[in-house]
Write a protein that holds these residues in place. Structure first.
Motif, PDB file in Angstrom:
ATOM      1  N   THR B  50      15.583 -16.502 -21.555  1.00 26.46           N
ATOM      2  CA  THR B  50      15.325 -15.262 -22.302  1.00 26.46           C
ATOM      3  C   THR B  50      13.943 -15.311 -22.941  1.00 26.46           C
ATOM      4  OG1 THR B  50      17.664 -15.314 -22.854  1.00 26.46           O
ATOM      5  CG2 THR B  50      16.327 -13.687 -23.981  1.00 26.46           C
ATOM      6  N   LEU B  51      13.615 -16.437 -23.555  1.00 27.86           N
ATOM      7  CA  LEU B  51      12.300 -16.564 -24.204  1.00 27.86           C
ATOM      8  C   LEU B  51      11.189 -16.286 -23.206  1.00 27.86           C
ATOM      9  CD1 LEU B  51      10.503 -17.537 -26.622  1.00 27.86           C
ATOM     10  CD2 LEU B  51      10.502 -19.759 -25.517  1.00 27.86           C
ATOM     11  N   ARG B  52      11.285 -16.962 -22.029  1.00 32.18           N
ATOM     12  CA  ARG B  52      10.181 -16.858 -21.075  1.00 32.18           C
ATOM     13  C   ARG B  52      10.056 -15.448 -20.521  1.00 32.18           C
ATOM     14  NH1 ARG B  52       6.135 -16.701 -19.559  1.00 32.18           N
ATOM     15  NH2 ARG B  52       4.767 -18.128 -18.408  1.00 32.18           N
ATOM     16  N   LYS B  53      11.210 -14.772 -20.396  1.00 31.90           N
ATOM     17  CA  LYS B  53      11.176 -13.422 -19.806  1.00 31.90           C
ATOM     18  C   LYS B  53      10.773 -12.371 -20.829  1.00 31.90           C
ATOM     19  CE  LYS B  53      14.680 -13.691 -16.335  1.00 31.90           C
ATOM     20  NZ  LYS B  53      15.971 -14.029 -16.928  1.00 31.90           N
ATOM     21  N   GLU B  54      11.258 -12.519 -22.063  1.00 29.21           N
ATOM     22  CA  GLU B  54      11.083 -11.438 -23.030  1.00 29.21           C
ATOM     23  C   GLU B  54       9.999 -11.714 -24.057  1.00 29.21           C
ATOM     24  OE1 GLU B  54      14.840 -10.398 -24.679  1.00 29.21           O
ATOM     25  OE2 GLU B  54      15.763 -10.186 -22.701  1.00 29.21           O
ATOM     26  N   ILE B  55       9.306 -12.848 -23.876  1.00 27.32           N
ATOM     27  CA  ILE B  55       8.294 -13.220 -24.855  1.00 27.32           C
ATOM     28  C   ILE B  55       7.216 -12.135 -24.956  1.00 27.32           C
ATOM     29  CG2 ILE B  55       6.898 -14.430 -23.108  1.00 27.32           C
ATOM     30  CD1 ILE B  55       7.442 -15.578 -26.677  1.00 27.32           C
ATOM     31  N   LYS B  56       6.822 -11.850 -26.202  1.00 23.20           N
ATOM     32  CA  LYS B  56       5.712 -10.905 -26.399  1.00 23.20           C
ATOM     33  C   LYS B  56       4.649 -11.604 -27.222  1.00 23.20           C
ATOM     34  CE  LYS B  56       8.428  -6.665 -26.410  1.00 23.20           C
ATOM     35  NZ  LYS B  56       9.739  -7.300 -26.736  1.00 23.20           N
ATOM     36  N   PHE B  57       3.408 -11.151 -27.057  1.00 25.13           N
ATOM     37  CA  PHE B  57       2.337 -11.659 -27.885  1.00 25.13           C
ATOM     38  C   PHE B  57       1.830 -10.493 -28.731  1.00 25.13           C
ATOM     39  CE2 PHE B  57       2.648 -14.578 -24.376  1.00 25.13           C
ATOM     40  CZ  PHE B  57       2.568 -15.806 -25.011  1.00 25.13           C
ATOM     41  N   CYS B  58       1.667 -10.723 -30.030  1.00 26.05           N
ATOM     42  CA  CYS B  58       1.231  -9.675 -30.943  1.00 26.05           C
ATOM     43  C   CYS B  58      -0.072  -9.074 -30.433  1.00 26.05           C
ATOM     44  CB  CYS B  58       1.051 -10.274 -32.336  1.00 26.05           C
ATOM     45  SG  CYS B  58       0.265  -9.159 -33.496  1.00 26.05           S
ATOM     46  N   LYS B  59      -0.139  -7.747 -30.353  1.00 27.95           N
ATOM     47  CA  LYS B  59      -1.322  -7.082 -29.792  1.00 27.95           C
ATOM     48  C   LYS B  59      -2.544  -7.297 -30.673  1.00 27.95           C
ATOM     49  CE  LYS B  59       0.496  -3.850 -26.672  1.00 27.95           C
ATOM     50  NZ  LYS B  59       0.571  -2.498 -26.129  1.00 27.95           N
ATOM     51  N   ASN B  60      -2.304  -7.607 -31.929  1.00 28.74           N
ATOM     52  CA  ASN B  60      -3.414  -7.768 -32.854  1.00 28.74           C
ATOM     53  C   ASN B  60      -3.906  -9.215 -32.905  1.00 28.74           C
ATOM     54  OD1 ASN B  60      -5.225  -6.808 -34.827  1.00 28.74           O
ATOM     55  ND2 ASN B  60      -3.919  -7.682 -36.427  1.00 28.74           N
ATOM     56  N   CYS B  61      -3.004 -10.173 -33.169  1.00 27.80           N
ATOM     57  CA  CYS B  61      -3.450 -11.560 -33.390  1.00 27.80           C
ATOM     58  C   CYS B  61      -3.110 -12.487 -32.228  1.00 27.80           C
ATOM     59  CB  CYS B  61      -2.853 -12.095 -34.689  1.00 27.80           C
ATOM     60  SG  CYS B  61      -1.081 -12.422 -34.574  1.00 27.80           S
ATOM     61  N   HIS B  62      -2.373 -12.005 -31.212  1.00 26.82           N
ATOM     62  CA  HIS B  62      -2.014 -12.778 -30.019  1.00 26.82           C
ATOM     63  C   HIS B  62      -1.044 -13.919 -30.289  1.00 26.82           C
ATOM     64  CE1 HIS B  62      -5.100 -10.528 -27.885  1.00 26.82           C
ATOM     65  NE2 HIS B  62      -5.888 -10.761 -28.927  1.00 26.82           N
ATOM     66  N   SER B  63      -0.430 -13.926 -31.472  1.00 22.13           N
ATOM     67  CA  SER B  63       0.580 -14.937 -31.760  1.00 22.13           C
ATOM     68  C   SER B  63       1.883 -14.537 -31.069  1.00 22.13           C
ATOM     69  CB  SER B  63       0.773 -15.010 -33.269  1.00 22.13           C
ATOM     70  OG  SER B  63       1.728 -15.988 -33.588  1.00 22.13           O
ATOM     71  N   SER B  65       5.498 -13.281 -30.749  1.00 19.22           N
ATOM     72  CA  SER B  65       6.166 -12.313 -31.613  1.00 19.22           C
ATOM     73  C   SER B  65       7.307 -11.666 -30.857  1.00 19.22           C
ATOM     74  CB  SER B  65       5.140 -11.261 -32.043  1.00 19.22           C
ATOM     75  OG  SER B  65       5.778 -10.126 -32.542  1.00 19.22           O
ATOM     76  N   ASP B  66       8.323 -11.210 -31.570  1.00 18.24           N
ATOM     77  CA  ASP B  66       9.413 -10.489 -30.909  1.00 18.24           C
ATOM     78  C   ASP B  66       9.076  -9.010 -30.748  1.00 18.24           C
ATOM     79  OD1 ASP B  66      10.750 -12.803 -30.701  1.00 18.24           O
ATOM     80  OD2 ASP B  66      12.199 -12.418 -32.293  1.00 18.24           O
ATOM     81  N   ASP B  67       8.051  -8.539 -31.490  1.00 19.50           N
ATOM     82  CA  ASP B  67       7.670  -7.127 -31.421  1.00 19.50           C
ATOM     83  C   ASP B  67       6.219  -7.018 -30.944  1.00 19.50           C
ATOM     84  OD1 ASP B  67      10.130  -6.085 -32.632  1.00 19.50           O
ATOM     85  OD2 ASP B  67       9.429  -7.232 -34.369  1.00 19.50           O
ATOM     86  N   GLN B  68       5.778  -5.777 -30.778  1.00 17.65           N
ATOM     87  CA  GLN B  68       4.401  -5.543 -30.327  1.00 17.65           C
ATOM     88  C   GLN B  68       3.395  -6.056 -31.361  1.00 17.65           C
ATOM     89  OE1 GLN B  68       3.346  -2.583 -27.819  1.00 17.65           O
ATOM     90  NE2 GLN B  68       5.001  -3.567 -26.717  1.00 17.65           N
ATOM     91  N   ILE B  69       3.741  -5.894 -32.618  1.00 21.55           N
ATOM     92  CA  ILE B  69       2.900  -6.395 -33.709  1.00 21.55           C
ATOM     93  C   ILE B  69       3.738  -7.392 -34.508  1.00 21.55           C
ATOM     94  CG2 ILE B  69       1.609  -5.735 -35.799  1.00 21.55           C
ATOM     95  CD1 ILE B  69       0.326  -4.594 -33.344  1.00 21.55           C
TER      96      ILE B  69
END
Lengths: 206, 206
Positions: B50-63, B65-69
């Motif tokens: 799940t992590l590998r498939k649903e992982i997101k990176f914050c659009k602002n800081c690239h950390s 994140s579970d959300d867009q930001i």
């Protein structure tokens, strides 16, 4: 450790449940997977999932096997009347790698250890006794580790076999080949003197 | 290593692809999973997948994140005009755990390292420069590790910022709190003397 992502936290938590893997190592491993192509995680996940679901244990020796009967037990060129009693499949692999043994194995799945709550009923001892009593086995070789738990397990099995005639032996303990005597511990050195073998035998098995 | 089971061999192989995990350790981990209830493997497999498939990176800081930001970037009580430049999310977690920093982060995703084939285009440097040039940022704090790669990366970013007015700083290097001077390495000790601070400042930040 404060995580910014529940998904990450969950993956790190599950990874850190493995023995010898702490939270920090788990995080390092999970971040490594994130940096690799998605296929690497997919392969790992599928290999572990498939193994756990489809794993079989040989009906005869209880070793891990892809079939009902493992390759060793179904190999007709092996001696069916000698059984080497070991703790787990790693011991089978270690002995197989020597190329010195042509009999079968019996994998106990552990050692009797009251402190860890492991009793005889948690191991495959009753199946071993049944085999031994069938009359088709001539010799049992005990190859458990030389710890208190190993010795207890050996002795427990030995007592169960009192009523029948079967040869039992234990693998030789002694100084490792190439080891210097002065660095050997005294228990091992003591055993190797008590259990000395005729020099002619040593000449035959270099 | 000779395996009696293809499934086992495959699982051990995939596990040994993780950094710092050799074949023997991988076998130990996989055998551990086999001894545990099937649910433990199921949880591990599902968490990683799940992590590998649903992982997101914050659009602002690239950390991660579970959300867009991410939570830090979307937190209105944090100073949006100070950005701490770090290598990966572990540095974010380390700095957050001090409770001393109230600004935002920018996760580069690594350091410039020609030997490992990592150039500026493999990192999130261009997004950082864009942010810096937007005029909304007053200060960049470089918090990369004090290695050749870290210094190179700091310097590369610094050169890109020459045309604009922005305050840049780097975290203080010096003797760890509670460390004895006699055990400190000479480079660190040298830096801590060159970059000494007014005693009144030290009194204010105990």
């Amino acid at each position: 450790m404060e995580f910014s992502s529940k998904l990450l936290e969950n993956a790190v938590y599950e990874m850190s449940q493995l023995p010898g893997i702490g939270k920090r190592t788990a995080l390092r491993l999970v971040l490594h997977l994130l940096r690799q192509p998605e296929s690497q995680t997919a392969h790992l996940v599928s290999a572990l999932g498939t193994l756990r679901k489809e794993i079989k244990f040989c009906k005869n020796c209880h070793s891990i096997s892809d079939d009902q009967i493992c390759d060793i037990c179904s190999n007709n060129s092996r001696f069916k009347d000698i059984i080497c009693v070991v703790e787990d499949i790693r011991d089978v692999m270690a002995i197989e790698s020597t190329g010195q043994y042509r009999g079968l194995y019996h994998v106990l799945g552990g050692k009797i250890s009251p402190l860890d709550g492991i009793g005889p009923q948690d191991l495959t001892i009753s199946s071993l006794i049944t085999k031994a009593k069938s009359g088709e086995v001539k010799e049992l070789i005990f190859a458990l580790s030389a710890t208190m738990e190993g010795d207890t397990t050996n002795f427990y099995i030995y007592k169960q076999l009192e009523e029948i005639t079967i040869k039992t032996s234990t693998i030789a303990r002694g100084i490792s080949v190439n080891d210097e005597l002065e660095y050997a511990d005294e228990v091992t050195l003591g055993r190797s003197i008590l259990n000395r073998i005729p020099f002619e035998n040593a000449l035959k098995n270099p």
